[in-house]
Design an enzyme around this catalytic site. Structure first.
Site, short mmCIF file in Angstrom:
data_model
loop_
_atom_site.label_atom_id
_atom_site.label_comp_id
_atom_site.label_asym_id
_atom_site.label_seq_id
_atom_site.Cartn_x
_atom_site.Cartn_y
_atom_site.Cartn_z
N LYS A 147 1.01 -3.88 -42.03
CA LYS A 147 1.35 -5.03 -41.19
C LYS A 147 0.08 -5.71 -40.72
O LYS A 147 -1.02 -5.17 -40.82
CB LYS A 147 2.16 -4.57 -39.97
CG LYS A 147 1.36 -3.69 -39.02
CD LYS A 147 2.21 -3.16 -37.89
CE LYS A 147 1.35 -2.37 -36.91
NZ LYS A 147 2.12 -1.76 -35.82
N ASP A 164 6.92 6.94 -34.23
CA ASP A 164 5.76 6.37 -33.55
C ASP A 164 5.60 7.06 -32.21
O ASP A 164 6.54 7.67 -31.70
CB ASP A 164 5.96 4.86 -33.34
CG ASP A 164 4.63 4.10 -33.28
OD1 ASP A 164 3.58 4.76 -33.16
OD2 ASP A 164 4.65 2.86 -33.33
N GLU A 212 0.84 -1.20 0.00
CA GLU A 212 0.00 0.00 0.00
C GLU A 212 0.88 1.25 0.00
O GLU A 212 2.04 1.23 0.43
CB GLU A 212 -0.93 -0.01 1.22
CG GLU A 212 -2.03 -1.04 1.13
CD GLU A 212 -2.95 -1.04 2.34
OE1 GLU A 212 -2.71 -0.24 3.27
OE2 GLU A 212 -3.89 -1.85 2.36
N ASP A 221 6.99 -0.40 -27.29
CA ASP A 221 6.86 -1.26 -26.12
C ASP A 221 7.93 -2.34 -26.16
O ASP A 221 9.04 -2.15 -25.70
CB ASP A 221 5.44 -1.83 -26.07
CG ASP A 221 5.12 -2.47 -24.72
OD1 ASP A 221 6.04 -2.66 -23.90
OD2 ASP A 221 3.95 -2.78 -24.47
N HIS A 261 -1.98 8.42 -26.87
CA HIS A 261 -2.02 7.39 -27.91
C HIS A 261 -3.26 7.53 -28.77
O HIS A 261 -3.25 7.18 -29.95
CB HIS A 261 -1.99 6.01 -27.26
CG HIS A 261 -1.93 4.87 -28.23
ND1 HIS A 261 -0.83 4.64 -29.03
CD2 HIS A 261 -2.84 3.91 -28.54
CE1 HIS A 261 -1.06 3.58 -29.79
NE2 HIS A 261 -2.27 3.11 -29.52
#
Length: 329
Positions: free
Chosen positions: A201, A227, A43, A231, A134
């Protein structure tokens, strides 16, 4: 006048403290100390060391990995400022977690993009700011909270222009997929009506991409593939290889958000070592993981842009009008 009677205060979570210090330096302000406690059961609690009563507070934290910990820390800091009688609190997430969760992919899915944004409303943030969302849907996720986005284009464009000035071959802007086509059209226009190419793609898994074909002329040219985020690096490396297979002289990769989940470090390091990619350039919205070898990634800072947005908000001026008008030069 109302805003100018308050004082500006910069707060930061642990993850983004180096970035917040850069922002604060541009504003000639300190970062007000905040103590974040992580209890044995994970926490989180946040305590602001100095008074923020009647202050205009800007709480900075990117939601980098571990995303949920850094998101909750950000929320705790925002709420601590609000409960500390701040005049108003603006939450600034250079990178916002769950930005890709912008819709329900199928019935009965959670809608984490909207839910995570609404947490900040519950914490009583007056405004939310992120860099290069995004998806355009982000602006509709908040109900009572104001929303602004900051484009990274000014710093990335200037860096691309600097690199272009050293080249003896024709440059081309490449979109890594059709979804980023509009973004790259903007960069092509900003850099002097450059030619565009697109990589078509298809995906056969969550993090697995098969490149199909390159649309546009890239043979003998220097490609700048842009881009908003990278990731695991699979898509961008396959795209770069496709460009090289079709005769591209060199491939430069530009991205706003270096998420760089494993095995991105290994993939991008190898692609640079093998000459598939010339260089990877990112902003500093997220930290570069230690898994990257030196010289693979070069960073340009968006701290001046965030500082400019804070200045506009403090003076009651338009953030979107400032950036859309390209008045930052």
């Amino acid at each position: 006048e109302r805003k100018l009677r308050t004082r500006p205060v910069i707060l930061s979570g642990e993850y983004s403290l180096p970035f917040a210090e850069k922002v604060a330096e541009h504003l000639d302000l300190p970062v007000t100390p905040t103590t974040v406690t992580h209890f044995a059961n994970t926490e989180i609690n946040a305590h602001i060391e100095d008074s923020v009563r009647d202050a205009t507070v800007f709480a900075i934290q990117s939601h980098g990995a571990p995303v949920n910990d850094n998101l909750m820390e950000h929320l705790a800091i925002v709420q601590a400022a609000q409960l500390g009688s701040a005049h108003e609190v603006t939450a600034i997430a250079p990178y916002r977690g769950y930005g890709r969760a912008d819709r329900m992919a199928k019935p009965h899915d959670a809608f984490m993009g909207k839910l995570s944004m609404q947490f900040f409303e519950l914490a009583h943030a007056r405004r939310f700011i992120e860099v290069d969302p995004h998806s355009g849907q982000s602006s509709g996720f908040a109900n009572s909270m104001l929303y602004e986005s900051i484009p990274a284009a000014p710093v990335l464009r200037d860096d691309i222009a600097r690199v272009m000035a050293t080249l003896d071959k024709e440059p081309v802007i490449v979109s890594p997929d059709f979804g980023r086509d509009k973004l790259n059209e903007r960069y092509a226009a900003l850099l002097g009506s450059l030619d565009l190419a697109v990589i078509a793609k298809n995906r056969d898994g969550v993090n697995h991409v098969n490149v199909q074909r390159v649309i546009g002329e890239v043979a003998g040219k220097v490609c700048f593939m842009i881009d908003d985020m990278i990731d695991t690096g699979g898509t961008i490396v396959k795209g770069a290889q496709a460009l090289r297979d079709r005769g591209a002289a060199a491939v430069y990769i530009y991205t706003t958000h270096p998420i760089f989940s494993d095995p991105a470090g290994e993939r991008l390091s190898k692609a640079v070592a093998d000459g598939v990619i010339e260089e990877v350039v990112t902003t500093d919205t997220l930290r570069i993981p230690d898994s990257f070898e030196p010289g693979v990634v070069r960073t340009v800072s968006v701290a001046p842009l965030v500082a400019a947005a804070i200045t506009k908000i403090y003076h009651g001026e338009s953030v979107s009008g400032y950036f859309n008008g390209e008045t930052h030069h």
